[in-house]
Design a protein around this motif. Structure first.
Motif, PDB file in Angstrom:
ATOM      1  N   ASN A 179     -47.517  34.921 -75.172  1.00 60.17           N
ATOM      2  CA  ASN A 179     -48.688  35.204 -76.004  1.00 60.17           C
ATOM      3  C   ASN A 179     -48.392  35.041 -77.490  1.00 60.17           C
ATOM      4  OD1 ASN A 179     -49.936  37.728 -77.709  1.00 60.17           O
ATOM      5  ND2 ASN A 179     -51.487  36.752 -76.409  1.00 60.17           N
ATOM      6  N   HIS A 180     -47.280  35.605 -77.921  1.00 62.00           N
ATOM      7  CA  HIS A 180     -46.990  35.682 -79.355  1.00 62.00           C
ATOM      8  C   HIS A 180     -46.211  34.476 -79.879  1.00 62.00           C
ATOM      9  CE1 HIS A 180     -46.567  37.767 -83.147  1.00 62.00           C
ATOM     10  NE2 HIS A 180     -45.254  37.598 -83.130  1.00 62.00           N
ATOM     11  N   GLY A 181     -45.597  33.737 -78.979  1.00 61.31           N
ATOM     12  CA  GLY A 181     -44.772  32.602 -79.385  1.00 61.31           C
ATOM     13  C   GLY A 181     -43.300  32.967 -79.423  1.00 61.31           C
ATOM     14  N   LEU A 182     -42.469  32.011 -79.059  1.00 63.52           N
ATOM     15  CA  LEU A 182     -41.030  32.235 -78.985  1.00 63.52           C
ATOM     16  C   LEU A 182     -40.454  32.613 -80.339  1.00 63.52           C
ATOM     17  CD1 LEU A 182     -38.762  32.058 -76.843  1.00 63.52           C
ATOM     18  CD2 LEU A 182     -38.396  29.692 -77.557  1.00 63.52           C
ATOM     19  N   THR A 183     -40.837  31.864 -81.359  1.00 63.35           N
ATOM     20  CA  THR A 183     -40.318  32.120 -82.704  1.00 63.35           C
ATOM     21  C   THR A 183     -40.751  33.482 -83.212  1.00 63.35           C
ATOM     22  OG1 THR A 183     -40.336  29.746 -83.206  1.00 63.35           O
ATOM     23  CG2 THR A 183     -40.228  31.261 -85.071  1.00 63.35           C
ATOM     24  N   GLY A 184     -42.013  33.842 -82.946  1.00 70.55           N
ATOM     25  CA  GLY A 184     -42.531  35.122 -83.415  1.00 70.55           C
ATOM     26  C   GLY A 184     -41.801  36.303 -82.811  1.00 70.55           C
ATOM     27  N   VAL A 185     -41.504  36.239 -81.518  1.00 67.94           N
ATOM     28  CA  VAL A 185     -40.775  37.334 -80.874  1.00 67.94           C
ATOM     29  C   VAL A 185     -39.340  37.383 -81.384  1.00 67.94           C
ATOM     30  CG1 VAL A 185     -39.935  38.254 -78.678  1.00 67.94           C
ATOM     31  CG2 VAL A 185     -42.244  37.316 -78.824  1.00 67.94           C
ATOM     32  N   LYS A 186     -38.726  36.240 -81.608  1.00 68.87           N
ATOM     33  CA  LYS A 186     -37.364  36.217 -82.152  1.00 68.87           C
ATOM     34  C   LYS A 186     -37.321  36.903 -83.517  1.00 68.87           C
ATOM     35  CE  LYS A 186     -35.450  32.094 -79.886  1.00 68.87           C
ATOM     36  NZ  LYS A 186     -34.960  30.702 -80.096  1.00 68.87           N
ATOM     37  N   ARG A 187     -38.351  36.695 -84.318  1.00 73.99           N
ATOM     38  CA  ARG A 187     -38.410  37.339 -85.640  1.00 73.99           C
ATOM     39  C   ARG A 187     -38.510  38.848 -85.513  1.00 73.99           C
ATOM     40  NH1 ARG A 187     -42.810  33.095 -88.124  1.00 73.99           N
ATOM     41  NH2 ARG A 187     -41.330  31.468 -88.763  1.00 73.99           N
ATOM     42  N   MET A 188     -39.324  39.309 -84.538  1.00 73.84           N
ATOM     43  CA  MET A 188     -39.448  40.750 -84.330  1.00 73.84           C
ATOM     44  C   MET A 188     -38.140  41.354 -83.843  1.00 73.84           C
ATOM     45  SD  MET A 188     -42.087  42.585 -85.104  1.00 73.84           S
ATOM     46  CE  MET A 188     -41.916  43.970 -83.986  1.00 73.84           C
ATOM     47  N   VAL A 189     -37.463  40.661 -82.946  1.00 73.81           N
ATOM     48  CA  VAL A 189     -36.175  41.137 -82.433  1.00 73.81           C
ATOM     49  C   VAL A 189     -35.171  41.251 -83.582  1.00 73.81           C
ATOM     50  CG1 VAL A 189     -34.195  40.510 -80.993  1.00 73.81           C
ATOM     51  CG2 VAL A 189     -36.519  40.289 -80.088  1.00 73.81           C
ATOM     52  N   LYS A 190     -35.125  40.240 -84.417  1.00 67.75           N
ATOM     53  CA  LYS A 190     -34.181  40.232 -85.538  1.00 67.75           C
ATOM     54  C   LYS A 190     -34.532  41.303 -86.559  1.00 67.75           C
ATOM     55  CE  LYS A 190     -32.182  37.162 -89.051  1.00 67.75           C
ATOM     56  NZ  LYS A 190     -32.183  35.787 -89.621  1.00 67.75           N
ATOM     57  N   LYS A 191     -35.832  41.441 -86.847  1.00 65.60           N
ATOM     58  CA  LYS A 191     -36.279  42.399 -87.855  1.00 65.60           C
ATOM     59  C   LYS A 191     -35.982  43.835 -87.445  1.00 65.60           C
ATOM     60  CE  LYS A 191     -40.374  43.227 -90.775  1.00 65.60           C
ATOM     61  NZ  LYS A 191     -39.833  42.633 -92.025  1.00 65.60           N
ATOM     62  N   ASN A 192     -36.007  44.095 -86.133  1.00 63.83           N
ATOM     63  CA  ASN A 192     -35.788  45.452 -85.636  1.00 63.83           C
ATOM     64  C   ASN A 192     -34.417  45.645 -84.995  1.00 63.83           C
ATOM     65  OD1 ASN A 192     -38.563  47.101 -85.682  1.00 63.83           O
ATOM     66  ND2 ASN A 192     -39.021  44.943 -85.322  1.00 63.83           N
ATOM     67  N   ASN A 193     -33.647  44.569 -84.940  1.00 63.25           N
ATOM     68  CA  ASN A 193     -32.319  44.626 -84.327  1.00 63.25           C
ATOM     69  C   ASN A 193     -32.399  45.268 -82.944  1.00 63.25           C
ATOM     70  OD1 ASN A 193     -29.533  44.192 -84.208  1.00 63.25           O
ATOM     71  ND2 ASN A 193     -29.065  46.229 -85.014  1.00 63.25           N
ATOM     72  N   SER A 194     -33.427  44.838 -82.181  1.00 63.06           N
ATOM     73  CA  SER A 194     -33.636  45.407 -80.842  1.00 63.06           C
ATOM     74  C   SER A 194     -34.292  44.369 -79.942  1.00 63.06           C
ATOM     75  CB  SER A 194     -34.529  46.640 -80.907  1.00 63.06           C
ATOM     76  OG  SER A 194     -34.858  47.098 -79.603  1.00 63.06           O
ATOM     77  N   ASP A 195     -33.857  44.349 -78.678  1.00 62.99           N
ATOM     78  CA  ASP A 195     -34.492  43.471 -77.704  1.00 62.99           C
ATOM     79  C   ASP A 195     -35.225  44.287 -76.632  1.00 62.99           C
ATOM     80  OD1 ASP A 195     -32.415  44.564 -76.291  1.00 62.99           O
ATOM     81  OD2 ASP A 195     -31.490  42.660 -75.723  1.00 62.99           O
ATOM     82  N   GLN A 196     -35.563  45.536 -76.949  1.00 62.71           N
ATOM     83  CA  GLN A 196     -36.297  46.397 -76.033  1.00 62.71           C
ATOM     84  C   GLN A 196     -37.782  46.366 -76.379  1.00 62.71           C
ATOM     85  OE1 GLN A 196     -34.676  47.960 -73.335  1.00 62.71           O
ATOM     86  NE2 GLN A 196     -33.158  46.503 -74.148  1.00 62.71           N
ATOM     87  N   ILE A 197     -38.606  45.945 -75.434  1.00 64.53           N
ATOM     88  CA  ILE A 197     -40.028  45.784 -75.709  1.00 64.53           C
ATOM     89  C   ILE A 197     -40.669  47.098 -76.145  1.00 64.53           C
ATOM     90  CG2 ILE A 197     -40.716  46.181 -73.303  1.00 64.53           C
ATOM     91  CD1 ILE A 197     -42.339  43.729 -75.828  1.00 64.53           C
ATOM     92  N   GLU A 198     -40.214  48.227 -75.575  1.00 63.27           N
ATOM     93  CA  GLU A 198     -40.784  49.529 -75.946  1.00 63.27           C
ATOM     94  C   GLU A 198     -40.559  49.822 -77.427  1.00 63.27           C
ATOM     95  OE1 GLU A 198     -39.704  49.665 -71.592  1.00 63.27           O
ATOM     96  OE2 GLU A 198     -38.753  48.976 -73.445  1.00 63.27           O
ATOM     97  N   GLU A 199     -39.389  49.481 -77.931  1.00 63.17           N
ATOM     98  CA  GLU A 199     -39.067  49.722 -79.342  1.00 63.17           C
ATOM     99  C   GLU A 199     -39.855  48.786 -80.252  1.00 63.17           C
ATOM    100  OE1 GLU A 199     -34.874  49.652 -80.013  1.00 63.17           O
ATOM    101  OE2 GLU A 199     -34.446  51.173 -78.489  1.00 63.17           O
ATOM    102  N   LEU A 200     -40.054  47.559 -79.817  1.00 66.90           N
ATOM    103  CA  LEU A 200     -40.826  46.611 -80.626  1.00 66.90           C
ATOM    104  C   LEU A 200     -42.292  47.018 -80.690  1.00 66.90           C
ATOM    105  CD1 LEU A 200     -39.351  43.161 -79.490  1.00 66.90           C
ATOM    106  CD2 LEU A 200     -38.619  44.647 -81.358  1.00 66.90           C
ATOM    107  N   ILE A 201     -42.814  47.523 -79.581  1.00 68.17           N
ATOM    108  CA  ILE A 201     -44.213  47.945 -79.539  1.00 68.17           C
ATOM    109  C   ILE A 201     -44.455  49.139 -80.457  1.00 68.17           C
ATOM    110  CG2 ILE A 201     -45.966  49.038 -78.070  1.00 68.17           C
ATOM    111  CD1 ILE A 201     -44.956  47.269 -75.773  1.00 68.17           C
ATOM    112  N   SER A 202     -43.538  50.091 -80.477  1.00 65.82           N
ATOM    113  CA  SER A 202     -43.722  51.313 -81.273  1.00 65.82           C
ATOM    114  C   SER A 202     -43.250  51.158 -82.721  1.00 65.82           C
ATOM    115  CB  SER A 202     -42.966  52.477 -80.628  1.00 65.82           C
ATOM    116  OG  SER A 202     -41.569  52.208 -80.585  1.00 65.82           O
TER     117      SER A 202
END
Length: 355
Positions: free
Chosen positions: A226-249
């Motif tokens: 939905n969000h795009g591969l690059t977009g999710v990679k940016r969120m993972v990097k920005k939050n230093n987390s690959d846990q969807i629950e942490e990214l959502i909150s």
């Protein structure tokens, strides 16, 4: 009563048009609802199974499970004395007033209040329509060695409507964007394979496999659809987390990480639960379409449309229904269908095809 209904829903050839409802989802699914996502998933289960498309709930944008109140617009939608324009006007006024009321009641900024309309009737229809393609879709995903549960993303993307189109250009069951499809040769003058249920599923499976290869996480791979591969990679990097629950909150978000991105995985988990509990949620008389029995065929030569119609029992309507990916505006007044066009042809009539 159910037996009688199934008895009359047979075509003249004796092939059943519908079957009793059943789910082919595996019991040992790897997609479990975590404690942190339970409330969010339960919210979407209600949206898909309880509220109709003329009913909805107001909720906090950042916390969908916090429901502020409900709205029922059924009477306005069903009022035959009103024009469509007047219905839209009344609905807008009703929604505006209700939103203001709940914002005042809970003493919150109206900008933090969001309306989510229900999807129960769309979901029930999607459960029926899914039978046409789900067997072929599951086979494609099995061949790619990825979970068949992922095929249920179509409930979220298009409700199994092969004619679905989005405002931003996404098309077909899998709502694939032109920028993704064009490099794969999916879009041509005479056809758009995004609207072909089988070719679109093959491309979706490739995308999901690529996403999983990037993250080694299905929650992130699904969100990336939905969000795009690059977009999710940016969120993972920005939050230093690959846990969807942490990214959502997370409050530490990128500019494009919005409501849809936060809720896409929860919607997916919700439709899995809804399908598994479909008879309890929608009634024991639930049925689904029998699978379409067809062959994929590339037209090797220019062929008269009158000849092709024989493959569809002489029915132009049947030809169009089975081939929604064709550019019908281009074929409307033409007597010849050009070579290279991909077709879906009924299995029972494939012997009529002349190579």
């Amino acid at each position: 009563m159910k037996f009688f209904l199934l008895s009359i829903l047979f075509c003249c050839s004796g092939q059943a048009l519908v079957t009793n409802w059943y789910s082919s989802l595996p019991d040992n699914s790897k997609f479990r609802v975590s404690e942190d996502l339970k409330k969010r998933v339960n919210f979407w289960v209600k949206i898909y199974s309880y509220y109709s498309t003329t009913q909805g709930v107001f909720h906090l944008t950042d916390n969908p499970s916090f429901i502020l109140g409900e709205i029922d617009l059924t009477d306005i939608y069903n009022n035959s004395t009103l024009s469509d324009a007047k219905k839209i006007s009344r609905i807008e006024i009703e929604v505006k007033n209700k939103k203001k009321y709940y914002a005042n009641k809970y003493k919150i900024n109206p900008a933090k209040v969001r309306l989510q309309m229900g999807l129960r009737d769309r979901m029930r229809k999607a459960l029926y329509l899914s039978g046409k393609y789900i067997n072929q879709m599951e086979k494609i995903f099995k061949d790619e060695n990825i979970p068949i549960e992922l095929t249920r993303l179509v409930y979220v993307e298009s409700s199994f409507n092969i004619y679905a189109q989005s405002k931003v250009g996404a098309s077909g069951l899998w709502q694939i964007m032109p920028s993704v499809a064009k490099p794969k040769g999916y879009i041509a003058n005479n056809f758009d394979k995004r609207n072909h249920p089988i070719y679109a599923t093959k491309l979706a499976a490739k995308i999901m496999k690529q996403n999983y290869s990037a993250f080694k996480s299905w929650p992130l791979a699904i969100t990336a659809y939905n969000h795009g591969l690059t977009g999710v990679k940016r969120m993972v990097k920005k939050n230093n987390s690959d846990q969807i629950e942490e990214l959502i909150s997370s409050k530490n978000v990128t500019s494009s990480w919005g409501f849809a991105s936060k809720n896409f995985y929860a919607c997916f988990l919700a439709v899995l639960e809804v399908e598994r509990s479909a008879p309890e949620l929608f009634g024991n008389d639930l049925i689904k379409s029998a699978g379409l029995n067809f062959r994929e065929y590339y037209l090797p030569n220019r062929t008269k449309k009158s000849e092709i119609l024989k493959w569809f029992d002489g029915s132009l309507t049947r030809f169009r229904q089975m081939n929604p990916h064709l550019n019908w505006s281009a074929f409307k007044n033409k007597k010849i269908v050009p070579a290279g066009v991909p077709l879906m042809i009924p299995e029972k009539n494939f012997s009529l095809v002349r190579n």
